[in-house]
Design a protein around this motif. Structure first.
Motif, short mmCIF file in Angstrom:
data_model
loop_
_atom_site.label_atom_id
_atom_site.label_comp_id
_atom_site.label_asym_id
_atom_site.label_seq_id
_atom_site.Cartn_x
_atom_site.Cartn_y
_atom_site.Cartn_z
N CYS A 28 0.83 -1.20 0.00
CA CYS A 28 0.00 0.00 0.00
C CYS A 28 0.86 1.26 0.00
CB CYS A 28 -0.93 0.00 1.21
SG CYS A 28 -2.10 1.37 1.17
N TYR A 29 0.56 2.14 -0.94
CA TYR A 29 1.31 3.38 -1.11
C TYR A 29 0.56 4.61 -0.59
CZ TYR A 29 4.41 0.71 -4.11
OH TYR A 29 5.30 -0.22 -4.59
N CYS A 30 -0.58 4.41 0.10
CA CYS A 30 -1.34 5.57 0.57
C CYS A 30 -0.53 6.35 1.61
CB CYS A 30 -2.69 5.13 1.15
SG CYS A 30 -2.64 4.47 2.82
N GLY A 40 8.03 4.54 2.03
CA GLY A 40 7.18 4.85 0.88
C GLY A 40 5.96 3.97 0.74
N HIS A 41 5.94 2.84 1.41
CA HIS A 41 4.80 1.93 1.31
C HIS A 41 4.78 1.00 2.52
CE1 HIS A 41 8.16 -0.36 -0.42
NE2 HIS A 41 7.55 -1.41 0.05
N VAL A 113 -1.38 -1.12 -4.30
CA VAL A 113 -2.63 -0.37 -4.17
C VAL A 113 -2.32 1.08 -3.82
CG1 VAL A 113 -4.05 -2.38 -3.57
CG2 VAL A 113 -2.96 -1.07 -1.75
N PHE A 114 -3.23 1.97 -4.20
CA PHE A 114 -3.11 3.42 -3.97
C PHE A 114 -1.80 3.96 -4.54
CE2 PHE A 114 -6.06 2.02 -0.62
CZ PHE A 114 -7.18 2.73 -1.03
N PRO A 120 8.04 9.33 -5.73
CA PRO A 120 8.91 9.07 -6.87
C PRO A 120 10.19 8.33 -6.50
CG PRO A 120 8.83 11.42 -6.38
CD PRO A 120 7.82 10.76 -5.50
N TRP A 121 10.62 8.43 -5.25
CA TRP A 121 11.85 7.76 -4.82
C TRP A 121 11.61 6.32 -4.36
CZ3 TRP A 121 10.54 6.59 0.08
CH2 TRP A 121 9.70 7.47 0.76
#
Length: 124
Positions: A28-30, A40-41, A113-114, A120-121
């Motif tokens: 999950c990247y939210c 980042g996730h 997801v998300f 970007p990194w």
């Protein structure tokens, strides 16, 4: 008898056990998961709530996600390690943070997801 898997926090005060294979795994990247993970996730597995047992102090933080879902994040009451997450969109499942598993190698593939919130990194 169903296979059991275990996990817990950094200090060992809060532990969990669940039976059977994870239903699915997500990365999950939210923004909420970025904040919880400090990265980042947040890699997570979904397990049936009825097959999950948590022992020890679990501190719950509730909030409403940008999507409108009610979320509950569970942290060790002693060391603060993130352990669980639940969403009102799927009350029958609980998410466990993969890094808290005693054997995180049980998970091989993750669905992202998300991704719109992906930094970007973060290429992972």
């Amino acid at each position: 008898m169903s296979e059991q898997h275990e996990g817990g926090c950094l200090c060992g005060a809060t532990r969990y056990v669940f039976s059977g294979a994870p239903r699915f795994a997500i990365r999950c990247y939210c923004r909420d998961c970025q904040r919880v993970s400090g990265g980042g996730h947040a890699p997570q597995i979904a397990v049936g709530r009825d097959g999950l047992t948590v022992t020890g102090a679990l501190k719950i933080h509730r909030r409403t996600a940008e999507s409108g879902s009610d979320l509950e994040f569970g942290f060790c009451g002693e060391c603060g390690s993130p352990l669980t997450k639940s969403t009102s969109r799927a009350p029958e499942i609980a998410f466990l943070y993969v890094g808290s598993l005693d054997n995180p190698a049980i998970v091989a593939e993750f669905k992202p997801v998300f991704e719109a919130a992906r930094q970007p990194w973060d290429q992972g």
